[in-house]
Design an enzyme around this catalytic site. Structure first.
Site, PDB file in Angstrom:
ATOM      1  N   LYS A 123      41.454  50.697  40.901  1.00  0.00           N
ATOM      2  CA  LYS A 123      40.422  51.389  41.638  1.00  0.00           C
ATOM      3  C   LYS A 123      40.073  52.697  41.092  1.00  0.00           C
ATOM      4  CE  LYS A 123      40.291  48.489  45.512  1.00  0.00           C
ATOM      5  NZ  LYS A 123      40.818  48.493  46.759  1.00  0.00           N
ATOM      6  N   LYS A 203      34.804  35.515  35.759  1.00  0.00           N
ATOM      7  CA  LYS A 203      34.888  35.151  37.054  1.00  0.00           C
ATOM      8  C   LYS A 203      33.694  35.917  37.796  1.00  0.00           C
ATOM      9  CE  LYS A 203      38.069  37.280  40.534  1.00  0.00           C
ATOM     10  NZ  LYS A 203      37.320  38.114  41.420  1.00  0.00           N
ATOM     11  N   LYS A 206      30.933  40.548  42.617  1.00  0.00           N
ATOM     12  CA  LYS A 206      29.875  41.285  43.063  1.00  0.00           C
ATOM     13  C   LYS A 206      29.627  42.360  42.049  1.00  0.00           C
ATOM     14  CE  LYS A 206      32.108  43.758  46.593  1.00  0.00           C
ATOM     15  NZ  LYS A 206      33.432  42.882  46.511  1.00  0.00           N
TER      16      LYS A 206
HETATM   17  P1  ADP Z   1      34.396  40.550  44.445  1.00  0.00           P
HETATM   18  O1  ADP Z   1      35.297  40.191  43.023  1.00  0.00           O
HETATM   19  O2  ADP Z   1      32.985  40.021  44.186  1.00  0.00           O
HETATM   20  O3  ADP Z   1      34.530  41.923  44.705  1.00  0.00           O
HETATM   21  P2  ADP Z   1      36.337  40.546  46.590  1.00  0.00           P
HETATM   22  O4  ADP Z   1      37.379  41.314  45.661  1.00  0.00           O
HETATM   23  O5  ADP Z   1      35.605  41.494  47.667  1.00  0.00           O
HETATM   24  O6  ADP Z   1      35.291  40.056  45.603  1.00  0.00           O
HETATM   25  O7  ADP Z   1      36.998  39.425  47.118  1.00  0.00           O
HETATM   26  C1  ADP Z   1      37.139  38.668  48.541  1.00  0.00           C
HETATM   27  C2  ADP Z   1      37.804  37.725  48.640  1.00  0.00           C
HETATM   28  O8  ADP Z   1      37.009  36.551  47.760  1.00  0.00           O
HETATM   29  C3  ADP Z   1      39.283  37.794  47.801  1.00  0.00           C
HETATM   30  O9  ADP Z   1      39.894  37.114  48.833  1.00  0.00           O
HETATM   31  C4  ADP Z   1      39.191  36.869  46.692  1.00  0.00           C
HETATM   32  O10 ADP Z   1      40.381  36.245  46.352  1.00  0.00           O
HETATM   33  C5  ADP Z   1      37.982  36.012  46.897  1.00  0.00           C
HETATM   34  N1  ADP Z   1      37.228  35.828  45.385  1.00  0.00           N
HETATM   35  C6  ADP Z   1      36.271  36.807  45.087  1.00  0.00           C
HETATM   36  N2  ADP Z   1      35.768  36.182  43.692  1.00  0.00           N
HETATM   37  C7  ADP Z   1      36.253  35.013  43.757  1.00  0.00           C
HETATM   38  C8  ADP Z   1      36.063  34.289  42.501  1.00  0.00           C
HETATM   39  N3  ADP Z   1      35.325  34.165  41.522  1.00  0.00           N
HETATM   40  N4  ADP Z   1      36.669  32.771  42.735  1.00  0.00           N
HETATM   41  C9  ADP Z   1      37.524  32.603  43.714  1.00  0.00           C
HETATM   42  N5  ADP Z   1      37.786  33.377  44.781  1.00  0.00           N
HETATM   43  C10 ADP Z   1      37.124  34.680  44.728  1.00  0.00           C
END
Ligand code: ADP
Ligand code: TRP
Length: 335
Positions: A123, A203, A206
């Site tokens: 971060k 992957k 957001k």
């Molecule tokens: P982002 O990558 O969009 O910021 P977060 O880190 O807030 O998403 O993830 C919130 C939850 O969703 C976590 O438990 C993460 O493991 C799951 N997650 C996020 N993106 C994916 C993905 N592309 N495939 C599977 N699980 C995901």
């Protein structure tokens, strides 16, 4: 007053706990990676699920956005199948006791343990301010888990290290203040939950601008699929490549196995264009979330129901929290 919270834990019941940060519009990666597993687990034991709004403050400083995101996560999680009769569902900040436990845990938390956490380093590398809260984030997360006497914590792989910190801190507390103060929670990290690819093949996240929202607007989502999935120039009549196909990977999540096989066969035979495949993908996606969308529309029209769910969940969570905290206060000499 609605009766929305489940009955207390018995000794033989597994207690699952997880938190989701209210950090913006949910996408289908969040759905398959976090929400669906949590919804499935609520049938296998007792579930405590919360919206990690204190944690979200480490990366966001807009009160309005925090409020809106918290609300929309509550609505979306319920729409996706969180059952308030089965799971205790609450906002993290509705149980401020968690901060006291985080403080107590931080008194046995070596600096080195936090310094090793890669989430903090990542971060900072992304330009997020290196505040004390960002650094101490794993101690608050440990407090979330230990406050509710959780047995198992379903999380994404990125959170594994924070679970190790939690187990370390629980062990140190037991060594210092009494062997049975905390049980050591187990992480549930589903290796089988494949990473959902984004519309560009990386992957889905957001932060990458490649996300397919769970509750997108119909026209805009259709456009997203059409514009953002880049396809090759194979002519309509020729067979299409199936390896690393984003359309196929996403379609598999939403379509029945028969429909998936049909699309696969049509890729192999040729005679079908990418436009048709994208249309099929959109329709399968739209159908997959139909009932969740209907439920969401109902929830948006009944905000008082969402308030009742969260406040019943908060009362139940607080009961549990105050019992744990009394025990801990006694053990450390505060009471
Ligand atoms: P982002 O990558 O969009 O910021 P977060 O880190 O807030 O998403 O993830 C919130 C939850 O969703 C976590 O438990 C993460 O493991 C799951 N997650 C996020 N993106 C994916 C993905 N592309 N495939 C599977 N699980 C995901
Ligand atoms: N740190 C988690 C995430 O970013 C959210 C979270 C906060 C959490 N407290 C928790 C997850 C306790 C599991 C248990 O995804």
């Amino acid at each position: 007053m609605l009766c929305l919270a489940p009955t207390p834990n018995s000794n033989s019941t597994m207690r699952f706990l997880t938190g989701l940060q209210p950090s913006g519009q949910l996408h289908i990666g969040n759905f398959f990676g976090a929400i669906l597993p949590a919804v499935q687990l609520q049938h296998q034991g007792e579930a405590f699920y919360f919206i990690a709004n204190y944690h979200a403050m480490t990366t966001m400083a807009s009160p309005q956005t925090l409020r809106e995101n918290t609300r929309s996560l509550a609505v979306d999680f319920l729409a996706c199948g969180l059952d308030p009769q089965k799971a205790v569902f609450f906002e993290q900040s509705a149980v401020p006791e968690v901060n006291e436990l985080a403080w107590i845990l931080s008194t046995v938390c070596p600096m080195g343990l936090l310094e090793r956490c890669h989430s903090y380093k990542e971060k900072m590398a992304r330009g997020i301010a290196a505040t004390h809260a960002l650094f101490a984030y794993p101690a608050l997360m440990a407090a979330d888990i230990l406050l509710y006497n959780s047995d198992a914590v379903p999380v994404g792989k990125d959170q594994k290290q924070h679970l190790e910190v939690t187990r370390d801190l629980a062990g140190k507390m037991n060594d210092t203040f009494g062997p049975d103060l905390f049980k050591l929670p187990e992480p549930i990290i589903s290796e089988s939950t494949a990473i959902v690819p984004g519309l560009d093949g990386q992957k889905m996240s957001k932060s990458y601008g490649n996300a397919l929202p769970i509750f997108g607007d119909e026209k805009e989502t259709r456009k997203l699929i059409n514009k953002k999935i880049i396809t090759d120039t194979t002519p309509l009549e020729a067979p299409k490549p199936t390896d690393h196909s984003i359309i196929l990977a996403l379609y598999k999540l939403f379509a029945s196995p028969q429909d998936y096989d049909t699309m696969l066969a049509r890729h192999r035979s040729g005679g079908f264009g990418y436009g048709q495949f994208k249309k099929d993908l959109f329709e399968a996606y739209w159908e997959y979330f139909r009932s969740a969308r209907e439920k969401r529309a109902w929830l948006l029209a009944h905000p008082e129901y969402v308030d009742d769910v969260l406040s019943a969940g908060a009362s139940r969570a607080r009961e549990e929290a105050s019992q744990t905290l009394s025990r801990v206060r006694r053990a450390v000499g505060l009471a």
